[in-house]
Design a protein around this motif. Sequence first.
Motif, PDB file in Angstrom:
ATOM      1  N   ILE A 327       0.848  -1.200   0.000  1.00  0.00           N
ATOM      2  CA  ILE A 327       0.000   0.000   0.000  1.00  0.00           C
ATOM      3  C   ILE A 327       0.882   1.247   0.000  1.00  0.00           C
ATOM      4  CG2 ILE A 327      -1.607   1.365   1.394  1.00  0.00           C
ATOM      5  CD1 ILE A 327      -2.942  -1.206   2.248  1.00  0.00           C
ATOM      6  N   GLY A 328       0.576   2.171  -0.883  1.00  0.00           N
ATOM      7  CA  GLY A 328       1.328   3.415  -0.997  1.00  0.00           C
ATOM      8  C   GLY A 328       2.484   3.346  -1.974  1.00  0.00           C
ATOM      9  N   HIS A 329       2.861   2.179  -2.458  1.00  0.00           N
ATOM     10  CA  HIS A 329       3.980   2.040  -3.377  1.00  0.00           C
ATOM     11  C   HIS A 329       3.492   2.163  -4.825  1.00  0.00           C
ATOM     12  CE1 HIS A 329       7.207   0.795  -0.594  1.00  0.00           C
ATOM     13  NE2 HIS A 329       6.225   0.236   0.107  1.00  0.00           N
ATOM     14  N   ARG A 330       4.402   2.632  -5.653  1.00  0.00           N
ATOM     15  CA  ARG A 330       4.157   2.664  -7.101  1.00  0.00           C
ATOM     16  C   ARG A 330       4.766   1.413  -7.714  1.00  0.00           C
ATOM     17  NH1 ARG A 330       3.046   7.403  -9.739  1.00  0.00           N
ATOM     18  NH2 ARG A 330       4.600   7.017 -11.363  1.00  0.00           N
ATOM     19  N   LEU A 331       3.953   0.698  -8.468  1.00  0.00           N
ATOM     20  CA  LEU A 331       4.373  -0.558  -9.067  1.00  0.00           C
ATOM     21  C   LEU A 331       4.443  -0.417 -10.582  1.00  0.00           C
ATOM     22  CD1 LEU A 331       2.087  -3.007  -7.063  1.00  0.00           C
ATOM     23  CD2 LEU A 331       4.417  -2.301  -6.492  1.00  0.00           C
ATOM     24  N   ARG A 332       5.356  -1.142 -11.174  1.00  0.00           N
ATOM     25  CA  ARG A 332       5.450  -1.227 -12.635  1.00  0.00           C
ATOM     26  C   ARG A 332       4.809  -2.535 -13.070  1.00  0.00           C
ATOM     27  NH1 ARG A 332       9.515  -3.080 -16.055  1.00  0.00           N
ATOM     28  NH2 ARG A 332      10.859  -3.395 -14.234  1.00  0.00           N
ATOM     29  N   VAL A 333       3.859  -2.432 -13.972  1.00  0.00           N
ATOM     30  CA  VAL A 333       3.079  -3.590 -14.401  1.00  0.00           C
ATOM     31  C   VAL A 333       3.325  -3.842 -15.884  1.00  0.00           C
ATOM     32  CG1 VAL A 333       0.766  -4.562 -14.645  1.00  0.00           C
ATOM     33  CG2 VAL A 333       1.308  -3.118 -12.672  1.00  0.00           C
ATOM     34  N   ARG A 334       3.639  -5.095 -16.205  1.00  0.00           N
ATOM     35  CA  ARG A 334       3.714  -5.525 -17.596  1.00  0.00           C
ATOM     36  C   ARG A 334       2.409  -6.221 -17.939  1.00  0.00           C
ATOM     37  NH1 ARG A 334       9.888  -8.007 -18.201  1.00  0.00           N
ATOM     38  NH2 ARG A 334      10.969  -5.988 -18.012  1.00  0.00           N
ATOM     39  N   LEU A 335       1.694  -5.653 -18.890  1.00  0.00           N
ATOM     40  CA  LEU A 335       0.346  -6.104 -19.221  1.00  0.00           C
ATOM     41  C   LEU A 335       0.403  -7.026 -20.436  1.00  0.00           C
ATOM     42  CD1 LEU A 335      -2.650  -5.558 -18.349  1.00  0.00           C
ATOM     43  CD2 LEU A 335      -2.707  -3.848 -20.167  1.00  0.00           C
ATOM     44  N   PHE A 336       0.225  -8.326 -20.201  1.00  0.00           N
ATOM     45  CA  PHE A 336       0.133  -9.310 -21.267  1.00  0.00           C
ATOM     46  C   PHE A 336      -1.340  -9.579 -21.575  1.00  0.00           C
ATOM     47  CE2 PHE A 336       4.264  -9.918 -19.393  1.00  0.00           C
ATOM     48  CZ  PHE A 336       5.099 -10.248 -20.451  1.00  0.00           C
ATOM     49  N   ASP A 337      -1.579 -10.428 -22.569  1.00  0.00           N
ATOM     50  CA  ASP A 337      -2.965 -10.742 -22.931  1.00  0.00           C
ATOM     51  C   ASP A 337      -3.669 -11.528 -21.838  1.00  0.00           C
ATOM     52  OD1 ASP A 337      -5.252 -11.147 -24.889  1.00  0.00           O
ATOM     53  OD2 ASP A 337      -4.638 -13.220 -24.572  1.00  0.00           O
ATOM     54  N   ASP A 338      -2.962 -12.433 -21.164  1.00  0.00           N
ATOM     55  CA  ASP A 338      -3.614 -13.315 -20.202  1.00  0.00           C
ATOM     56  C   ASP A 338      -3.114 -13.150 -18.772  1.00  0.00           C
ATOM     57  OD1 ASP A 338      -1.108 -14.240 -20.708  1.00  0.00           O
ATOM     58  OD2 ASP A 338      -1.660 -16.355 -20.893  1.00  0.00           O
ATOM     59  N   ARG A 339      -2.178 -12.228 -18.539  1.00  0.00           N
ATOM     60  CA  ARG A 339      -1.609 -12.085 -17.196  1.00  0.00           C
ATOM     61  C   ARG A 339      -0.994 -10.709 -17.009  1.00  0.00           C
ATOM     62  NH1 ARG A 339       1.988 -14.361 -20.536  1.00  0.00           N
ATOM     63  NH2 ARG A 339       4.211 -13.840 -20.337  1.00  0.00           N
ATOM     64  N   LEU A 340      -0.720 -10.379 -15.744  1.00  0.00           N
ATOM     65  CA  LEU A 340       0.003  -9.178 -15.372  1.00  0.00           C
ATOM     66  C   LEU A 340       1.232  -9.591 -14.570  1.00  0.00           C
ATOM     67  CD1 LEU A 340      -2.869  -7.957 -15.990  1.00  0.00           C
ATOM     68  CD2 LEU A 340      -2.400  -6.302 -14.176  1.00  0.00           C
ATOM     69  N   GLU A 341       2.372  -9.052 -14.905  1.00  0.00           N
ATOM     70  CA  GLU A 341       3.573  -9.254 -14.119  1.00  0.00           C
ATOM     71  C   GLU A 341       3.864  -7.958 -13.375  1.00  0.00           C
ATOM     72  OE1 GLU A 341       6.757 -10.706 -16.486  1.00  0.00           O
ATOM     73  OE2 GLU A 341       5.780 -12.648 -16.884  1.00  0.00           O
ATOM     74  N   VAL A 342       3.935  -8.043 -12.046  1.00  0.00           N
ATOM     75  CA  VAL A 342       4.022  -6.868 -11.181  1.00  0.00           C
ATOM     76  C   VAL A 342       5.444  -6.767 -10.640  1.00  0.00           C
ATOM     77  CG1 VAL A 342       3.070  -5.729  -9.156  1.00  0.00           C
ATOM     78  CG2 VAL A 342       1.590  -7.141 -10.598  1.00  0.00           C
ATOM     79  N   TYR A 343       6.026  -5.555 -10.762  1.00  0.00           N
ATOM     80  CA  TYR A 343       7.388  -5.307 -10.307  1.00  0.00           C
ATOM     81  C   TYR A 343       7.392  -4.122  -9.337  1.00  0.00           C
ATOM     82  CZ  TYR A 343       9.033  -8.266 -14.135  1.00  0.00           C
ATOM     83  OH  TYR A 343       9.264  -9.317 -14.975  1.00  0.00           O
ATOM     84  N   LEU A 344       8.195  -4.239  -8.300  1.00  0.00           N
ATOM     85  CA  LEU A 344       8.503  -3.123  -7.405  1.00  0.00           C
ATOM     86  C   LEU A 344       9.946  -2.743  -7.684  1.00  0.00           C
ATOM     87  CD1 LEU A 344       7.793  -1.208  -5.097  1.00  0.00           C
ATOM     88  CD2 LEU A 344       8.511  -2.987  -3.484  1.00  0.00           C
ATOM     89  N   GLY A 345      10.130  -1.630  -8.362  1.00  0.00           N
ATOM     90  CA  GLY A 345      11.453  -1.323  -8.858  1.00  0.00           C
ATOM     91  C   GLY A 345      11.818  -2.323  -9.934  1.00  0.00           C
ATOM     92  N   GLY A 346      12.950  -3.025  -9.761  1.00  0.00           N
ATOM     93  CA  GLY A 346      13.335  -4.050 -10.712  1.00  0.00           C
ATOM     94  C   GLY A 346      13.073  -5.446 -10.216  1.00  0.00           C
ATOM     95  N   THR A 347      12.383  -5.571  -9.068  1.00  0.00           N
ATOM     96  CA  THR A 347      12.144  -6.881  -8.459  1.00  0.00           C
ATOM     97  C   THR A 347      10.753  -7.377  -8.786  1.00  0.00           C
ATOM     98  OG1 THR A 347      13.596  -6.262  -6.620  1.00  0.00           O
ATOM     99  CG2 THR A 347      12.175  -8.183  -6.307  1.00  0.00           C
ATOM    100  N   HIS A 348      10.681  -8.570  -9.345  1.00  0.00           N
ATOM    101  CA  HIS A 348       9.379  -9.172  -9.655  1.00  0.00           C
ATOM    102  C   HIS A 348       8.680  -9.569  -8.362  1.00  0.00           C
ATOM    103  CE1 HIS A 348       6.694 -12.573 -10.779  1.00  0.00           C
ATOM    104  NE2 HIS A 348       6.397 -11.765 -11.772  1.00  0.00           N
ATOM    105  N   GLN A 349       7.441  -9.126  -8.203  1.00  0.00           N
ATOM    106  CA  GLN A 349       6.675  -9.399  -6.991  1.00  0.00           C
ATOM    107  C   GLN A 349       5.703 -10.552  -7.162  1.00  0.00           C
ATOM    108  OE1 GLN A 349       7.064  -7.736  -3.943  1.00  0.00           O
ATOM    109  NE2 GLN A 349       8.877  -6.935  -4.988  1.00  0.00           N
ATOM    110  N   MET A 350       4.951 -10.547  -8.253  1.00  0.00           N
ATOM    111  CA  MET A 350       3.929 -11.579  -8.437  1.00  0.00           C
ATOM    112  C   MET A 350       3.423 -11.543  -9.873  1.00  0.00           C
ATOM    113  SD  MET A 350       0.923  -9.563  -6.446  1.00  0.00           S
ATOM    114  CE  MET A 350       2.180  -8.903  -5.363  1.00  0.00           C
TER     115      MET A 350
END
Length: 489
Positions: A327-350
């Motif tokens: 909560i409160g963090h800005r995340l970078r999201v890679r939006l694919f057709d069937d999934r989202l890859e969520v990153y905090l900075g350069g670290t993959h979260q989920m």
Amino acid sequence: MKFRQTNTAPIAAAKAGFSPSTASRIDKDPRLPSHRKAPRGRRRPDPLAGVWDSEIVPLLQAAPSLRPVALFEEIVRRHPDLGPGIRRTLERRVRSWRALHGPEQEVIFRQVHEPGRMGLSDFTDMADLAITLAGQPLEHRLYHFRLAYSGFEHAHVVLGGESYVALAEGLQNALWALGGAPREHRSDSLSAAFRNLDRDAREDLTRRYDALCTHYGMEPSRNNAGIAHENGAIESVHGHLKKVIEDALLLRGSRDFADLYAYRRFVDEVVGRRNARNAPRIEVERAALQELPDRRTAAYEDAIVTVTSTSGFVLRKVFYSVPSRLIGHRLRVRLFDDRLEVYLGGTHQMTLPRGRAHPNGRHGHVVDYRHVIHSLRRKPMALMGLVYRDQLFPRQAYARAFEAMCAKLPTRTACRTMVDLLALAHERACEADLAARLDADLTAGRLPDLKSLRALFSPDAGAVPDIVVSYAPLSAYEELARGHQGEVA
């Protein structure tokens, strides 16, 4: 007739080899029998004689594309006495008139395809096949790639619409499976992806598509908007591919698949069998393809989102839940057709499954109860009016249990019990087993008994396990020491 020029009719007939009577008949009328026969007249009056030139022809001249059935309905409305029996006569007459006086029609020019020159991409809707995953309907399309010369095909299941992300992922999968890239790539201008986009968004989409083609050394080309036959090398194949998949489903005996991976594997097998038939031509064309680059390019869209106090973020009108520590963090999201890859900075979260907004414009929800269960235990009454309550339950059994408890228990008790059940499923990692037990209780007409379920799935925290420690005898150490001394000596 040559003999008749110098002889009488009987002599000319004798020389020609037929009877005098035949010679007399020919002498009277030298025309052939087919020419002497009068043409057959109409056996019945022309039913359109009174309306063809005065009414039907002017209508055809004013609107050449007017259908015969529309003309028939209009003429019968004007002249009820004509009756329905004139329809076929009218259709034949209109067809003949158009062949003689109608407008020029568009001509299709068949092309000569060279090996390695053109690959085509398009999307086709698969709703009519009624595919289900674990009993749930699957709304999807197929991205379809094909080489014009050899007929090599690749199909990729697309869960969303005709977007750049779906095109980029499907096209790259096809090229890497093929092992090369054609010199030209033809598409239909991504018309569905352009729809409802403003000018800047369309230009951005075009730039990304051009960059994708440049990465693989392909020249992008597009057919004219609304002229589907210009992509005939793939448009006409859509129907064949769907029929082959339909036949394979009938032979399989079921349209239900365990998960998306199983369905994609099924489609790959069907397409693979089609490619096997064209293997010689595919090998010829594969030798003429360009080499692939060292790596694939991005097949996703980037987005920056902020996690709000709801322990989630909204992207493309869909709410996604994440762990509350973000909560409160800005995340970078890679939006694919069937999934989202969520990153905090350069670290993959989920990695999250991609959701879709409802057709009526309402927001969609992709929620994992594990992200919020710790807070929900402190505020269980929030479950009653929760916006995404239906999506919070991981399985249908939990939703059925909550509905049954709400019908027979006080609201506060039902909410508290349901939250405790979700917490039990999370803490003891027994989501599937607990769902099976809930289904059994509800089928038997019983409400879930939280106490017995806790006893069933939770270990006894007060029980101390018996630990037996075996000590090695001291003589073993003496033997070990003597053996070591002997080796040194």
